[in-house]
Design an enzyme around this catalytic site. Sequence first.
Site, PDB file in Angstrom:
ATOM      1  N   HIS A   1       0.807  -1.366   0.079  1.00 21.40           N
ATOM      2  CA  HIS A   1      -0.174   0.150   0.333  1.00 21.40           C
ATOM      3  C   HIS A   1       1.339   1.194  -0.581  1.00 21.40           C
ATOM      4  O   HIS A   1       2.275   1.142   0.540  1.00 21.40           O
ATOM      5  CB  HIS A   1      -0.972   0.162   0.758  1.00 21.40           C
TER       6      HIS A   1
ATOM      7  N   ASP B   1       3.475  -4.784   7.466  1.00 21.02           N
ATOM      8  CA  ASP B   1       2.300  -3.885   8.143  1.00 21.02           C
ATOM      9  C   ASP B   1       0.620  -4.504   7.969  1.00 21.02           C
ATOM     10  O   ASP B   1       0.561  -5.247   7.470  1.00 21.02           O
ATOM     11  CB  ASP B   1       1.979  -3.289   6.605  1.00 21.02           C
TER      12      ASP B   1
ATOM     13  N   GLN C   1      -4.873  -5.085   7.050  1.00 18.46           N
ATOM     14  CA  GLN C   1      -5.417  -6.053   6.125  1.00 18.46           C
ATOM     15  C   GLN C   1      -5.220  -7.116   6.556  1.00 18.46           C
ATOM     16  O   GLN C   1      -6.315  -8.409   6.182  1.00 18.46           O
ATOM     17  CB  GLN C   1      -5.292  -6.457   4.741  1.00 18.46           C
TER      18      GLN C   1
ATOM     19  N   LYS D   1     -10.626  -0.812  10.698  1.00 18.22           N
ATOM     20  CA  LYS D   1     -10.313  -1.779   9.570  1.00 18.22           C
ATOM     21  C   LYS D   1     -10.833  -3.652  10.218  1.00 18.22           C
ATOM     22  O   LYS D   1     -10.634  -4.042   9.963  1.00 18.22           O
ATOM     23  CB  LYS D   1      -9.525  -2.151   8.890  1.00 18.22           C
TER      24      LYS D   1
ATOM     25  N   CYS E   1      -4.299   2.570  -3.810  1.00 20.00           N
ATOM     26  CA  CYS E   1      -3.315   3.206  -2.899  1.00 20.00           C
ATOM     27  C   CYS E   1      -2.469   2.206  -3.121  1.00 20.00           C
ATOM     28  O   CYS E   1      -1.244   1.765  -2.791  1.00 20.00           O
ATOM     29  CB  CYS E   1      -4.051   3.679  -2.171  1.00 20.00           C
TER      30      CYS E   1
HETATM   31  N1  PLP Z   1      -2.103  -0.860   4.639  1.00 25.64           N
HETATM   32  C1  PLP Z   1      -2.643  -1.354   4.517  1.00 25.64           C
HETATM   33  C2  PLP Z   1      -2.747  -2.773   3.110  1.00 25.64           C
HETATM   34  C3  PLP Z   1      -4.344  -0.702   3.562  1.00 25.64           C
HETATM   35  O1  PLP Z   1      -5.304  -1.563   3.404  1.00 25.64           O
HETATM   36  C4  PLP Z   1      -4.460   1.016   4.088  1.00 25.64           C
HETATM   37  C5  PLP Z   1      -5.478   0.968   4.146  1.00 25.64           C
HETATM   38  O2  PLP Z   1      -6.523   0.719   3.495  1.00 25.64           O
HETATM   39  C6  PLP Z   1      -2.957   1.412   4.362  1.00 25.64           C
HETATM   40  C7  PLP Z   1      -1.468   0.891   5.082  1.00 25.64           C
HETATM   41  C8  PLP Z   1      -3.206   2.704   5.653  1.00 25.64           C
HETATM   42  O3  PLP Z   1      -4.427   2.609   6.490  1.00 25.64           O
HETATM   43  P1  PLP Z   1      -4.977   3.987   7.140  1.00 25.64           P
HETATM   44  O4  PLP Z   1      -4.980   4.435   6.197  1.00 25.64           O
HETATM   45  O5  PLP Z   1      -5.814   2.997   8.119  1.00 25.64           O
HETATM   46  O6  PLP Z   1      -4.044   4.171   7.991  1.00 25.64           O
END
Ligand code: PLP
Length: 423
Positions: A138, A215, A218, A241, A379
């Site tokens: 992401h 990270d 998900q 999430k 993203c």
């Molecule tokens: N990393 C992953 C794999 C994501 O799917 C997301 C959000 O969709 C993020 C990071 C960023 O999360 P946040 O916008 O809640 O900080």
Amino acid sequence: MSVALQSGSVAGEAAPTAGVASRAADFPILSRRVRGKRLVYLDNAATTQKPESVIDAEARYYRESNANIHRGVHWLSQHSTDLYEESRERVRALLNAQRSDEIVFTRGTTEAVNLVANSWARSNLKPGDEILVTTMEHHSNIVPWQLACAQTGAVLRVAPIGDGGALDLDAFDAMLGARTRLVAVAHVSNALGTVNPVARLVQRAHAVGAMVLVDGAQAVAHTAVDVQSIGCDFYAFSGHKVYGPTGVGALYGRYDLLQAMPPWQGGGDMIRTVAFEASTWADAPQRFEAGTPNIAGVVALGAAIDYLREVGIERIAAHEHALLAYGTRALESIPGLRLIGTAPGKAGILSFTIDGIHPHDLGTILDTEGVAIRAGHHCTMPLMKRFGIPGTARASLALYNDESDVDALAAAIRRAQDLFDGR
Ligand code: PLP
């Protein structure tokens, strides 16, 4: 356009663990209608809906417990502090961290990654050092490292993936070396559903002396996470999430590492002493929680964790896997549909393209049927480039989804195809 949904049931399928989906009744928003239709919410990778208990916890906090934390001498402040710190303990237990002071509250995954990039990376990296990410990251797990590289002279390297969306493990291993200082990798890909073998990646990375940030944005709502058995140095996730509120999340960091890291934001609550000549810092995790945090959000995140544990993360995982199998078969039977991301053991994400229909058009048409999906690059622009596509349509599953949601999705896709065929 007709609004009736065709029945698209896949014949002969066993029902996924139905008891889990019946918890849909816990989520008030799911009973509302959208554009005159039943809401079919399949945008859970973007954000999950909230159960009544989480909504109540946040409202109750403001009704009964609101006061600033950590610095009050009065009862309400101490009570509020207790609620906040009890949530830290809940996050610790959820991730099976050794100690609750290994949990830093943040605004979410993005801020957690930025914390490590600004604190650990800036103070540890030098020109020529390498940060290794993967093609499926992401933007939140790419851009903070690009900024850190620009500041330190370190170099960002990218481990490739195969055509099915699985990480190329041989290439990953080959890219690790004496210069690798940090590996930053998604536990689960938001665009493909690929589940990375994070414990294995950590082993290999540690063998060359590199730190690992996972990270988990998900992952946490869909699979049991144990940071001790993964062995990672940092693990990040977002409250919204995992059926919790927006604007709150957490970073797990090994205590010795956190304690050795400099602050990245200054202000109240993160100091030990302040003088104009020089200031000193509080221990971790307070050192990284400058200013008044999202106290109500943290408390409601604690309620979301209670909810997850009550439903049972193993049951949720089994339910979502069964529903993914059902959905995969349903979508595969649609002519012209191409699934993007077919790695074995993937999580509940169905990313796809349809011949002749742009993902945005598809998302708009599905919306008129009450079916909420996401369309675009998610993203993950470098990942889309890897597949040579501008974006995908993405349906992402949560505990409250069931076969009727997948059937509605499949029927709406067929309907969109009919519309395009009849142009
Ligand atoms: N990393 C992953 C794999 C994501 O799917 C997301 C959000 O969709 C993020 C990071 C960023 O999360 P946040 O916008 O809640 O900080």
